[in-house]
Design an enzyme around this catalytic site. Structure first.
Site, mmCIF file in Angstrom:
data_model
loop_
_atom_site.group_PDB
_atom_site.id
_atom_site.type_symbol
_atom_site.label_atom_id
_atom_site.label_comp_id
_atom_site.label_asym_id
_atom_site.label_seq_id
_atom_site.Cartn_x
_atom_site.Cartn_y
_atom_site.Cartn_z
ATOM 1 N N GLU A 1 -23.064 22.763 -43.815
ATOM 2 C CA GLU A 1 -22.396 21.926 -44.824
ATOM 3 C C GLU A 1 -21.293 21.066 -44.253
ATOM 4 O O GLU A 1 -21.177 19.892 -44.578
ATOM 5 C CB GLU A 1 -21.774 22.790 -45.945
ATOM 6 C CG GLU A 1 -22.729 23.210 -47.028
ATOM 7 C CD GLU A 1 -23.567 24.376 -46.594
ATOM 8 O OE1 GLU A 1 -23.298 24.912 -45.513
ATOM 9 O OE2 GLU A 1 -24.483 24.750 -47.336
ATOM 10 N N HIS B 1 -21.509 32.872 -55.988
ATOM 11 C CA HIS B 1 -22.296 31.768 -56.522
ATOM 12 C C HIS B 1 -21.792 31.299 -57.864
ATOM 13 O O HIS B 1 -22.425 30.481 -58.521
ATOM 14 C CB HIS B 1 -23.773 32.188 -56.672
ATOM 15 C CG HIS B 1 -24.525 32.204 -55.388
ATOM 16 N ND1 HIS B 1 -24.511 33.268 -54.534
ATOM 17 C CD2 HIS B 1 -25.300 31.265 -54.812
ATOM 18 C CE1 HIS B 1 -25.253 32.996 -53.481
ATOM 19 N NE2 HIS B 1 -25.751 31.795 -53.614
#
Lengths: 408, 432
Positions: A144, A213
């Site tokens: 990322e 998450h």
């Protein structure tokens, strides 16, 4: 600055949505109206010089399309085929917006994990790789920090990348690039390089996804100077914000929500965008201003149903623009109702609500009859257990109680 | 148009230049074949090492790639590597870099600039050797030690000096400073304060070049990007992530490691499990080359090959330049940790002195002409300092400019207008 208010119909369409209707295959709007319609307030364009123009074809030609969501209000029946527009789910609206922008400008490209051949883990980029090729819809390795930086470098040199974080939480790994480069490079280069990048992804508390998450990154990113943050909540504003974000010369972070991807709505066929800096009037009212965004909008509207039955008249505003705040829409509302309730999914500490409370207090303190109430998620890592997870976020019952207390 | 992702073809060979086994390619690397006296001076300084895998000593230097690649060099008695014009260009660029940095130090101690200033003395061969081969449209990405990269790329000394003084005429309007040199005109993409941060940006610039060629169909777009960074950065995740992506997509980029052995006070040998950085290239599927970074001609030789490779579309290269900084990490660093003997050894390999020697000994030009260049550079610098001194400081109104490319990003104020439309906006504050 002209501001467009969405009509009452918007609220009508959403009011019937119960809070637990986000199960993947089932969310369909049913256009029952359960509270009174304000007469004559379909929408108005208020100009910066104070004059009100009921003709929406005023300053901003981009917003020629009036509140599409309000088309539901005009008919008590289910969506009829004589209405223009087409029905789709929120993720399809994002896809449509993205695809249209990619067709319009060949410099728009997508980068992210599984955006290409897999079509995106939430199908937001489905079919794009086949249509535009593997280089325009780039499947990146799991890095990322580096591929966000790569997007920034590409933006500096002329492309308009849309970087997808598979889950917003993963973008924490890219915080270095987002904070140092995305936000700052335009400034530290003395204005020489622009970074027209869009960073998007789903965040928020889902259905027992676990703590990592279920993160809400809007609070972490809000201090970064030089970026804009928007949160979409309906298919209409999802497509509009996606397109506006891609067209913007500023770096924009678009927050989507995992549980909202299957909302269905009828949106216009014509080209339209939603202004990045503006809030959305969901339901005009008189008694209290409720400010919310993303998924909590639906909890608020659920609570609004109950409140209306109890005789309250809440004004609901979806702030949409998390940074900067649309203090005009918010201010007008505060001046009218004198009571503010903020309902958000962020954590309590340092969240969007905290900043909003400060901004309202600073600017509109004289208009407040009561202290601002801010309902946020608990300052806990989101638990896995369903019962605990439910208590972590704000539920409609809490909103009803808060309004009742506020309006005493 | 889809492009195919090639799987790495390099798995069996550590080196793309026909080196069948590690030891043999090492031997190849250590054998210089040129008779030029320039190479001779560095040969004497190579540390004798019993084994290439003896990690406590620097291993032998690599001669230019051209010796390894099967290129036919014409056998002439002179065997010159550069023409007179090239020699003067290289010399002038290195002297500009050195003199500029010395002037920076002076100005810093006189209180004309503040903060962190990182000087490049001793490493000029790397900047000059690489950047002088680039076109204007090629991009350079650097670190905080970026003054000389900016100068080599073509940013005027005046603009850089003004930027250091924090004046509004600086290349970044005074908003960037020593560690954030940018120039759109010269395609200098920074200037980054955190190490490793610029490498993904460079990868992005290379990506744009490939995109322009393959998606936008600008067939002649062959822009190359150079990413400069140090030995400390080579232990950072962004380095490895970008090596992977660049090799995966065959991006037109050259990763240039300026290995000066020290990351502030941390010796490269103490920080790295395998200090031979060039070996990490083949692990990702690209050639890894080690070159003597104190020798501008060797660097230039390697750079030519690496840049040509990228321009052809053959993908990235990792070049490790063995170099040294004569001064401390920054002007605030007392530089007490490094061994004076080590400093003396490298001072004897001063790249400017070496090039001068080469030019004189090969009769490319006279000493007088070189001295004239020295004088010219002195004048350029004096002018730069004068210009910077006389330039105005940024006014208050500049604070909020350039935060957003589209200042609507500051939002809508309580009065309904965009904040940026308020004529007094820039005199106000920036919270939204």
């Amino acid at each position: 600055m002209a501001a467009i208010f969405q009509g009452v119909g918007a609220a009508a369409a959403l009011s019937s949505l119960p809070s637990n209707s986000f199960d993947s295959n089932k969310s369909v709007f049913s256009p029952r109206r359960s509270f009174s319609v304000r007469k004559g307030a379909s929408f108005a364009v208020v100009r910066s010089d104070g004059t009100v123009n009921l003709n929406p074809k005023g300053r901003r030609t981009q917003q020629l399309i009036p509140n599409a969501v309000a088309t539901k209000a005009d008919s008590a029946a289910a969506s009829s085929s004589s209405k223009p527009g087409h029905e789709l789910l929120l993720f399809e609206a994002l896809l449509e917006g993205l695809e249209e922008e990619m067709e319009r400008d060949p410099r728009v490209c997508v980068m992210g994990e599984d955006v290409g051949h897999y079509g995106g883990s939430y199908k937001v980029t489905k079919g794009l790789a086949k249509k535009f090729g593997d280089l325009r819809v780039l499947d990146t390795p799991i890095a990322e920090n580096s591929f966000t930086g790569m997007g920034i470098g590409a933006a500096m040199t002329g492309l308009r990348p849309v970087v997808e974080g598979m889950n917003m939480g993963f973008l924490l790994l890219a915080f270095n690039q987002i904070s140092n480069n995305c936000g700052m490079l335009h400034y530290t280069s003395g204005g020489q390089f622009t970074i027209p990048i869009v960073i998007r992804g789903p965040g928020g508390v889902g259905r027992q996804l676990g703590a990592e998450h279920s993160q809400r990154l809007e609070s972490y990113f809000q201090s970064i100077p030089g970026i804009q943050m928007v949160a979409c909540s309906t298919p209409y504003n999802a497509k509009g914000l996606m397109k506006a974000a891609i067209r913007s010369e500023n770096p924009v972070i678009l927050f989507e929500h995992v549980l909202l991807y299957n909302l269905k709505e009828r949106i216009p066929d014509e080209d339209y965008i939603c202004n990045l800096e503006e809030a959305e009037m969901v339901r005009p009212g008189e008694h209290v201003t409720i400010l919310t965004y993303s998924r909590m909008r639906y909890h608020v509207m659920q609570a609004a149903k109950t409140l209306v039955n109890k005789g309250y008249d809440p004004e609901v505003i979806d702030i949409r623009s998390l940074k900067p705040f649309d203090l005009y829409t918010i201010g007008n509302s505060v001046k009218k109702t004198h009571r503010v309730l903020i309902v958000e999914e962020c954590m309590r500490t340092g969240g969007i609500g905290a900043s909003l409370t400060a901004a309202i207090t600073e600017n509109f303190n004289d208009y407040l009859d009561a202290p601002i109430v801010c309902l946020s998620s608990q300052d806990v890592p989101t638990p896995y257990a369903g019962t605990l997870e439910e208590v972590t976020v704000v539920q409609p019952a809490q909103i009803v109680t808060a309004v009742e207390q506020l309006c005493q | 148009m889809a492009f195919s992702t090639t799987t790495a073809n390099f798995t069996s060979q550590p080196f793309s230049f026909n080196a069948p086994s590690p030891t043999s390619h090492v031997k190849l690397l250590i054998t210089p074949t040129s008779a030029s006296p320039f190479f001779g001076s560095t040969r004497k300084l190579r540390l004798p090492s019993s084994s290439i895998f003896n990690l406590h000593r620097r291993s032998g230097t690599v001669v230019g790639v051209s010796q390894v690649v099967k290129e036919k060099k014409p056998k002439s008695t002179l065997n010159l590597l550069i023409t007179k014009e090239e020699g003067l260009e290289l010399y002038e660029d290195m002297v500009l870099g050195r003199a500029f940095e010395d002037m920076c130090a002076q100005m810093y101690y006189r209180g004309k600039m503040f903060g962190f200033v990182h000087l490049y003395n001793g490493q000029e061969a790397v900047s000059t050797g690489f950047i002088k081969l680039l076109k204007q449209q090629d991009s350079v990405v650097s670190t905080y030690r970026d003054h000389v990269h900016a100068l080599s790329k073509g940013v005027p000394a005046r603009a850089v000096m003004s930027e250091l003084f924090g004046k509004t005429t600086g290349c970044c309007r005074g908003q960037g400073g020593s560690m954030h040199m940018f120039s759109r005109e010269h395609n200098l993409l920074g200037g980054f304060a955190f190490i490793g941060e610029g490498i993904p940006v460079a990868t992005g610039a290379a990506f744009t070049s490939k995109y322009k060629r393959e998606v936008l169909k600008e067939a002649d777009c062959d822009h190359v990007t150079l990413a400069f960074f140090g030995d400390g950065t080579c232990n950072n995740g962004q380095f490895f992530e970008c090596l992977n992506m660049a090799a995966l997509w065959k991006l037109p980029i050259v990763f240039v490691v300026e290995n000066n052995l020290w990351a502030i006070g941390m010796s490269h040998l103490r920080a790295t499990s395998d200090p031979q950085i060039y070996k990490k290239g083949p692990a990702f599927g690209m050639p890894g080359i080690h070159v003597d970074g104190m020798d501008v001609l060797k660097v230039r030789d390697v750079a030519k090959e690496a840049i040509a490779r990228a321009r052809r579309g053959d993908g990235p290269t990792l070049v490790e330049c063995e170099t040294y900084r004569f001064r401390g990490h920054s002007l605030a660093d007392p530089d007490e940790l490094r061994d004076p003997a080590e400093k003396a050894r490298y001072a004897a390999r001063d790249p400017i002195a070496a090039l001068k020697k080469y030019i004189i000994e090969n009769n490319l030009t006279s000493e007088a002409e070189l001295k004239a260049i020295d004088k010219k550079i002195d004048e350029v610098l004096e002018d730069a300092v004068e210009f910077a001194d006389e330039s105005p400081l940024p006014p208050r109104s500049q604070l909020l400019e350039n935060v957003f490319a589209d200042p609507k990003g500051f939002g809508i104020g309580p009065d309904g207008r965009y904040r940026c439309e308020d004529p007094k906006f820039t005199q106000g504050t920036a919270h939204v």
